[in-house]
Design an enzyme around this catalytic site. Sequence first.
Site, mmCIF file in Angstrom:
data_model
loop_
_atom_site.group_PDB
_atom_site.id
_atom_site.type_symbol
_atom_site.label_atom_id
_atom_site.label_comp_id
_atom_site.label_asym_id
_atom_site.label_seq_id
_atom_site.Cartn_x
_atom_site.Cartn_y
_atom_site.Cartn_z
ATOM 1 N N TRP A 151 0.879 -1.123 -0.181
ATOM 2 C CA TRP A 151 0.112 -0.090 -0.086
ATOM 3 C C TRP A 151 0.776 1.312 -0.122
ATOM 4 O O TRP A 151 0.189 2.420 -0.358
ATOM 5 C CB TRP A 151 -0.889 0.088 1.294
ATOM 6 C CG TRP A 151 -0.187 -0.485 2.495
ATOM 7 C CD1 TRP A 151 -0.437 -1.521 3.149
ATOM 8 C CD2 TRP A 151 0.565 0.287 3.273
ATOM 9 N NE1 TRP A 151 0.272 -1.545 4.061
ATOM 10 C CE2 TRP A 151 1.044 -0.544 4.256
ATOM 11 C CE3 TRP A 151 1.358 1.677 3.191
ATOM 12 C CZ2 TRP A 151 1.802 -0.078 5.425
ATOM 13 C CZ3 TRP A 151 2.007 2.013 4.245
ATOM 14 C CH2 TRP A 151 2.237 1.025 5.466
ATOM 15 N N ASN A 152 2.067 1.142 0.310
ATOM 16 C CA ASN A 152 2.735 2.394 0.347
ATOM 17 C C ASN A 152 3.119 3.379 -0.909
ATOM 18 O O ASN A 152 3.110 4.342 -1.103
ATOM 19 C CB ASN A 152 4.319 2.111 1.084
ATOM 20 C CG ASN A 152 4.962 1.180 0.349
ATOM 21 O OD1 ASN A 152 4.645 0.276 -0.530
ATOM 22 N ND2 ASN A 152 6.414 1.515 0.401
ATOM 23 N N PRO A 177 -3.254 -4.202 -2.401
ATOM 24 C CA PRO A 177 -3.799 -4.364 -1.023
ATOM 25 C C PRO A 177 -5.109 -3.843 -0.668
ATOM 26 O O PRO A 177 -5.620 -2.849 -1.572
ATOM 27 C CB PRO A 177 -2.737 -3.529 -0.439
ATOM 28 C CG PRO A 177 -2.290 -2.612 -1.381
ATOM 29 C CD PRO A 177 -2.301 -3.409 -2.567
ATOM 30 N N GLY A 228 6.937 -6.424 -0.486
ATOM 31 C CA GLY A 228 6.209 -6.462 0.884
ATOM 32 C C GLY A 228 7.265 -6.922 2.040
ATOM 33 O O GLY A 228 8.616 -6.685 1.657
ATOM 34 N N SER A 229 6.990 -7.187 3.186
ATOM 35 C CA SER A 229 7.650 -7.627 4.294
ATOM 36 C C SER A 229 8.637 -8.798 3.837
ATOM 37 O O SER A 229 7.887 -9.593 3.085
ATOM 38 C CB SER A 229 6.834 -7.863 5.621
ATOM 39 O OG SER A 229 5.982 -8.947 5.338
ATOM 40 N N GLU A 250 11.204 -8.255 -3.427
ATOM 41 C CA GLU A 250 11.552 -6.772 -3.235
ATOM 42 C C GLU A 250 10.922 -6.710 -1.531
ATOM 43 O O GLU A 250 9.836 -6.451 -1.546
ATOM 44 C CB GLU A 250 11.082 -5.925 -4.027
ATOM 45 C CG GLU A 250 11.989 -4.678 -4.089
ATOM 46 C CD GLU A 250 11.231 -3.713 -3.054
ATOM 47 O OE1 GLU A 250 11.535 -3.576 -1.826
ATOM 48 O OE2 GLU A 250 10.216 -2.995 -3.400
ATOM 49 N N LEU A 251 11.796 -6.934 -0.897
ATOM 50 C CA LEU A 251 11.425 -7.111 0.676
ATOM 51 C C LEU A 251 11.736 -5.899 1.476
ATOM 52 O O LEU A 251 12.152 -4.810 1.042
ATOM 53 C CB LEU A 251 12.047 -8.312 1.266
ATOM 54 C CG LEU A 251 11.342 -9.733 0.445
ATOM 55 C CD1 LEU A 251 12.156 -10.874 0.793
ATOM 56 C CD2 LEU A 251 10.047 -9.622 0.167
ATOM 57 N N CYS A 284 10.315 1.822 1.396
ATOM 58 C CA CYS A 284 11.065 0.753 1.684
ATOM 59 C C CYS A 284 12.478 1.111 1.477
ATOM 60 O O CYS A 284 13.330 0.345 2.071
ATOM 61 C CB CYS A 284 10.832 -0.437 0.649
ATOM 62 S SG CYS A 284 10.784 -0.124 -1.137
ATOM 63 N N GLU A 380 13.006 -2.244 10.794
ATOM 64 C CA GLU A 380 12.795 -1.135 10.009
ATOM 65 C C GLU A 380 11.356 -0.459 10.554
ATOM 66 O O GLU A 380 10.398 -1.399 10.735
ATOM 67 C CB GLU A 380 12.099 -1.544 8.708
ATOM 68 C CG GLU A 380 12.002 -0.695 7.517
ATOM 69 C CD GLU A 380 11.416 -1.254 6.263
ATOM 70 O OE1 GLU A 380 11.619 -0.492 5.425
ATOM 71 O OE2 GLU A 380 11.139 -2.422 6.102
#
Length: 475
Positions: A151-152, A177, A228-229, A250-251, A284, A380
């Site tokens: 969602w960012n 999301p 995401g995470s 891509e974490l 991120c 983070e």
Amino acid sequence: MGYETDLKLFIDGIWKTGEGRDAHTVLNPVNASPIAEVPYATKADLDEALEASNRAWPEWRSMDVEKRGAILHKAAQLLRERVDLIAATMTQEQGKILAESKAETLASAQLFDWYAEDAKRDYGRTLVRPAGQVSRVIRQPVGPVATFTPWNFPLYLLAKKVSAALAAGCTVISRPPHETPGVGTELFRALADAGIPKGVAQLVHGESGLVSETLIASRVIRKVSFTGSTNVGKHLMRLCADSMTRVTMELGGHAPVLIFDDCDLEKTLDMVVPQKFRNAGQVCVSPTRFYVQSGIYEAFVKGFAERTQKVKIGNGLEADTRMGPLANSRRPGAIEALVQDAKAKGARVLAGGERGDGGFFFQPTLLADVPNEAEIMNEEPFGPVAVSRPFDTFEEVIEQANRLPFGLAAFAFTENGRRANLIGDLVESGMVGINTFAISLADAPFGGVKDSGFGSEGGKEGMESYQVVKAIHQA
């Protein structure tokens, strides 16, 4: 300015909603008020999307690259024409200020234009062989793809995956999301209006477990791309293992920022503070761990605090707002816990440090003298908090920059050219910005190392991630 996006699923060329489906309430993070209902896909919807994606793939991969590119160019044009609607939708769903939402929309359009052209430069190679023989190496689309995005940056990260996959000749099923379904809907509306064939690009809102497990378990899906995470990324990788499904991950990150005493201090501060609080720190690659050489440390944190205290927070639709709320109700409490832990372990709060009034706000915050034992130095924060501590030697700061298992982005500010070269070589990170934060560009690879994932998006590497390599030998 009201919420105008009509939230629907897009499956096999048809917009769908209602019809007994469950729905999720979309909240405005400024005041936690409901603004829309998004329909959730059923198992039957997902099965229909899989069948359509599989059916549409042969035609799409065989389509002339100029025709594919024309559709992507048209989608880019429509995103630009609809920038005001899309940006307003993004700000109301996610909270970022309107200027950032508009910039994200235009950057998303640029991705579609770039990949529309890059597909025409997808060259193979010929190997040296004796007369009468030939060996060729070519790239072909991997097949139907499932994408999962956060969602960012709800439009840009979705566009980065979808544009590259479509340009490569893959069909796509995307799950955005639930916090930000409107911008995903608008992206697929642009693709539909641009003439994308039925089944080639499909949008499925829904419960994350049902969607991910259904799509990944299907033998139709040949590739999963996730942003995401780290924890969720590892879970999806386990699901992909059973079907040997390719992945791009891509974490999470925890970007170090190395500030050396030869930098232009005022110029550096004017750059780093707006970047730290862009999108309320929910980035991120957000600059977070500030390591500052001892001789300028106190001057740096003083200047950082002064600028931080001037950042105006509020509704992102208001022109003078410089930072909006966090995106959901979970974030303020998580940030508050990290700040309290750092304070208990000796950190100084030089600016902010508390929740805002109402909604999902948290004050822009600077912590100084943060010990490595503090959770925020190891986890983070993903919010509007900068942490800082001094260093003395080059070797010391490199060790600190590489201390964590994350390696997505890192930044440094120095005027020493040799030092800059060494930083680029020695910092364990997928991307390094030296005297710049411009590291996410359409023509450049974007990705991490270690627990920050693997594979790249953007640039030619982004399209290659949706392709398989084939060697053809003929005697």
